[in-house]
Write a protein that holds these residues in place. Structure first.
Motif, PDB file in Angstrom:
ATOM      1  N   GLU A  64       0.847  -1.206   0.000  1.00  0.00           N
ATOM      2  CA  GLU A  64       0.000   0.000   0.000  1.00  0.00           C
ATOM      3  C   GLU A  64       0.874   1.244   0.000  1.00  0.00           C
ATOM      4  O   GLU A  64       2.013   1.223   0.449  1.00  0.00           O
ATOM      5  CB  GLU A  64      -0.887   0.044   1.260  1.00  0.00           C
ATOM      6  CG  GLU A  64      -1.909  -1.081   1.329  1.00  0.00           C
ATOM      7  CD  GLU A  64      -2.770  -0.995   2.582  1.00  0.00           C
ATOM      8  OE1 GLU A  64      -2.477  -0.167   3.473  1.00  0.00           O
ATOM      9  OE2 GLU A  64      -3.740  -1.771   2.674  1.00  0.00           O
ATOM     10  N   LEU A  65       0.280   2.330  -0.488  1.00  0.00           N
ATOM     11  CA  LEU A  65       0.907   3.643  -0.336  1.00  0.00           C
ATOM     12  C   LEU A  65       0.369   4.249   0.953  1.00  0.00           C
ATOM     13  O   LEU A  65      -0.832   4.252   1.187  1.00  0.00           O
ATOM     14  CB  LEU A  65       0.562   4.548  -1.524  1.00  0.00           C
ATOM     15  CG  LEU A  65       0.961   4.019  -2.904  1.00  0.00           C
ATOM     16  CD1 LEU A  65       0.460   4.982  -3.991  1.00  0.00           C
ATOM     17  CD2 LEU A  65       2.463   3.845  -3.013  1.00  0.00           C
ATOM     18  N   HIS A  66       1.259   4.754   1.772  1.00  0.00           N
ATOM     19  CA  HIS A  66       0.868   5.281   3.076  1.00  0.00           C
ATOM     20  C   HIS A  66       1.376   6.699   3.275  1.00  0.00           C
ATOM     21  O   HIS A  66       2.369   7.105   2.683  1.00  0.00           O
ATOM     22  CB  HIS A  66       1.476   4.422   4.204  1.00  0.00           C
ATOM     23  CG  HIS A  66       0.643   3.238   4.560  1.00  0.00           C
ATOM     24  ND1 HIS A  66       0.818   2.539   5.717  1.00  0.00           N
ATOM     25  CD2 HIS A  66      -0.378   2.631   3.905  1.00  0.00           C
ATOM     26  CE1 HIS A  66      -0.051   1.541   5.771  1.00  0.00           C
ATOM     27  NE2 HIS A  66      -0.784   1.574   4.686  1.00  0.00           N
ATOM     28  N   GLU A  67       0.667   7.382   4.147  1.00  0.00           N
ATOM     29  CA  GLU A  67       1.131   8.695   4.590  1.00  0.00           C
ATOM     30  C   GLU A  67       1.188   8.678   6.108  1.00  0.00           C
ATOM     31  O   GLU A  67       0.274   8.176   6.775  1.00  0.00           O
ATOM     32  CB  GLU A  67       0.167   9.787   4.128  1.00  0.00           C
ATOM     33  CG  GLU A  67       0.599  11.174   4.565  1.00  0.00           C
ATOM     34  CD  GLU A  67      -0.364  12.258   4.096  1.00  0.00           C
ATOM     35  OE1 GLU A  67      -1.542  11.949   3.838  1.00  0.00           O
ATOM     36  OE2 GLU A  67       0.078  13.411   3.996  1.00  0.00           O
ATOM     37  N   MET A  68       2.250   9.226   6.648  1.00  0.00           N
ATOM     38  CA  MET A  68       2.372   9.325   8.097  1.00  0.00           C
ATOM     39  C   MET A  68       2.255  10.805   8.447  1.00  0.00           C
ATOM     40  O   MET A  68       2.888  11.653   7.838  1.00  0.00           O
ATOM     41  CB  MET A  68       3.726   8.784   8.528  1.00  0.00           C
ATOM     42  CG  MET A  68       3.787   8.345   9.953  1.00  0.00           C
ATOM     43  SD  MET A  68       5.251   7.312  10.159  1.00  0.00           S
ATOM     44  CE  MET A  68       4.626   6.062  11.221  1.00  0.00           C
ATOM     45  N   THR A  69       1.410  11.075   9.411  1.00  0.00           N
ATOM     46  CA  THR A  69       1.238  12.460   9.826  1.00  0.00           C
ATOM     47  C   THR A  69       1.243  12.547  11.347  1.00  0.00           C
ATOM     48  O   THR A  69       0.967  11.575  12.038  1.00  0.00           O
ATOM     49  CB  THR A  69      -0.097  13.043   9.321  1.00  0.00           C
ATOM     50  OG1 THR A  69      -1.149  12.166   9.733  1.00  0.00           O
ATOM     51  CG2 THR A  69      -0.117  13.181   7.820  1.00  0.00           C
ATOM     52  N   MET A  70       1.582  13.720  11.835  1.00  0.00           N
ATOM     53  CA  MET A  70       1.557  13.954  13.274  1.00  0.00           C
ATOM     54  C   MET A  70       0.219  14.611  13.598  1.00  0.00           C
ATOM     55  O   MET A  70      -0.085  15.692  13.131  1.00  0.00           O
ATOM     56  CB  MET A  70       2.722  14.859  13.659  1.00  0.00           C
ATOM     57  CG  MET A  70       2.907  15.024  15.140  1.00  0.00           C
ATOM     58  SD  MET A  70       3.537  13.514  15.900  1.00  0.00           S
ATOM     59  CE  MET A  70       5.249  13.966  16.099  1.00  0.00           C
ATOM     60  N   THR A  71      -0.624  13.919  14.368  1.00  0.00           N
ATOM     61  CA  THR A  71      -1.914  14.454  14.780  1.00  0.00           C
ATOM     62  C   THR A  71      -2.015  14.371  16.298  1.00  0.00           C
ATOM     63  O   THR A  71      -1.856  13.289  16.864  1.00  0.00           O
ATOM     64  CB  THR A  71      -3.073  13.655  14.140  1.00  0.00           C
ATOM     65  OG1 THR A  71      -2.837  13.538  12.743  1.00  0.00           O
ATOM     66  CG2 THR A  71      -4.396  14.365  14.365  1.00  0.00           C
ATOM     67  N   ASP A  72      -2.266  15.473  16.952  1.00  0.00           N
ATOM     68  CA  ASP A  72      -2.359  15.497  18.415  1.00  0.00           C
ATOM     69  C   ASP A  72      -1.170  14.804  19.061  1.00  0.00           C
ATOM     70  O   ASP A  72      -1.313  13.985  19.973  1.00  0.00           O
ATOM     71  CB  ASP A  72      -3.669  14.827  18.891  1.00  0.00           C
ATOM     72  CG  ASP A  72      -4.882  15.551  18.347  1.00  0.00           C
ATOM     73  OD1 ASP A  72      -4.781  16.777  18.121  1.00  0.00           O
ATOM     74  OD2 ASP A  72      -5.913  14.904  18.130  1.00  0.00           O
ATOM     75  N   ASN A  73       0.015  15.122  18.555  1.00  0.00           N
ATOM     76  CA  ASN A  73       1.242  14.547  19.096  1.00  0.00           C
ATOM     77  C   ASN A  73       1.353  13.040  18.913  1.00  0.00           C
ATOM     78  O   ASN A  73       2.138  12.396  19.594  1.00  0.00           O
ATOM     79  CB  ASN A  73       1.419  14.884  20.580  1.00  0.00           C
ATOM     80  CG  ASN A  73       1.980  16.293  20.753  1.00  0.00           C
ATOM     81  OD1 ASN A  73       2.708  16.776  19.881  1.00  0.00           O
ATOM     82  ND2 ASN A  73       1.637  16.934  21.844  1.00  0.00           N
TER      83      ASN A  73
END
Ligand SMILES: [Cu+2]
Length: 151
Positions: A64-73
């Motif tokens: 899969e193609l994934h995105e990692m993001t910082m949400t609420d630390n």
């Protein structure tokens, strides 16, 4: 100048499938015993507006193609259906950002291995091109891959 011209010719010869999309510094995280998932990373530049829409790997059951993001630390990872490749701009898949996620690995990936990946790029006319990539396996926990440079 002559040396640069030769280097460009070599790059074109080694990537005959599609001269318009260039992938470099591809790497993948080596796994520890029983680990069934890992991430792969690379730099991609397309000479036209295009979109990375998929990836495949013979060692993985699912990719899969994934995105990692910082949400609420908290670092969160989500699947995305594509990653834009704006013309002429280098898009970097890297830890903490976009990446290729491999699931159901059929065997461990050892540091130093070369892992074949195919990435699928959709062109402006909706045609799809598959680009073969060789990702170099880097030990888990390594802070950066050999050959990757921050500018
Ligand atoms: Cu992921």
């Amino acid at each position: 100048m002559k040396r640069i011209a030769l280097a460009v010719i070599a790059a074109l010869v080694s990537a005959p499938a599609l001269a318009g999309v260039v992938v470099k510094d591809a790497w993948i995280r080596a796994t520890v015993p029983h680990q069934k998932t890992t991430g792969a990373f690379m730099q991609i530049v397309s000479d036209r507006d295009a979109r990375l829409v998929g990836a495949r790997c013979p060692l993985a059951g699912t990719v899969e193609l994934h995105e990692m993001t910082m949400t609420d630390n908290m670092m969160r990872m989500r699947a995305v259906d594509g990653i834009d490749l704006p013309a002429g701009r280098t898009v970097t898949l890297k830890p903490g950002g976009f990446h290729v996620m491999l699931f159901d690995l059929r065997r461990p990936i050892h540091a130093g291995d070369t892992v074949p990946l195919s990435i699928v790029v959709e062109m402006p006319d909706k045609s799809r091109e598959t680009i073969e990539v060789e990702a170099h396996a880097v030990p888990l926990g390594a802070s950066h891959a050999h050959g990757m440079h921050d500018h």
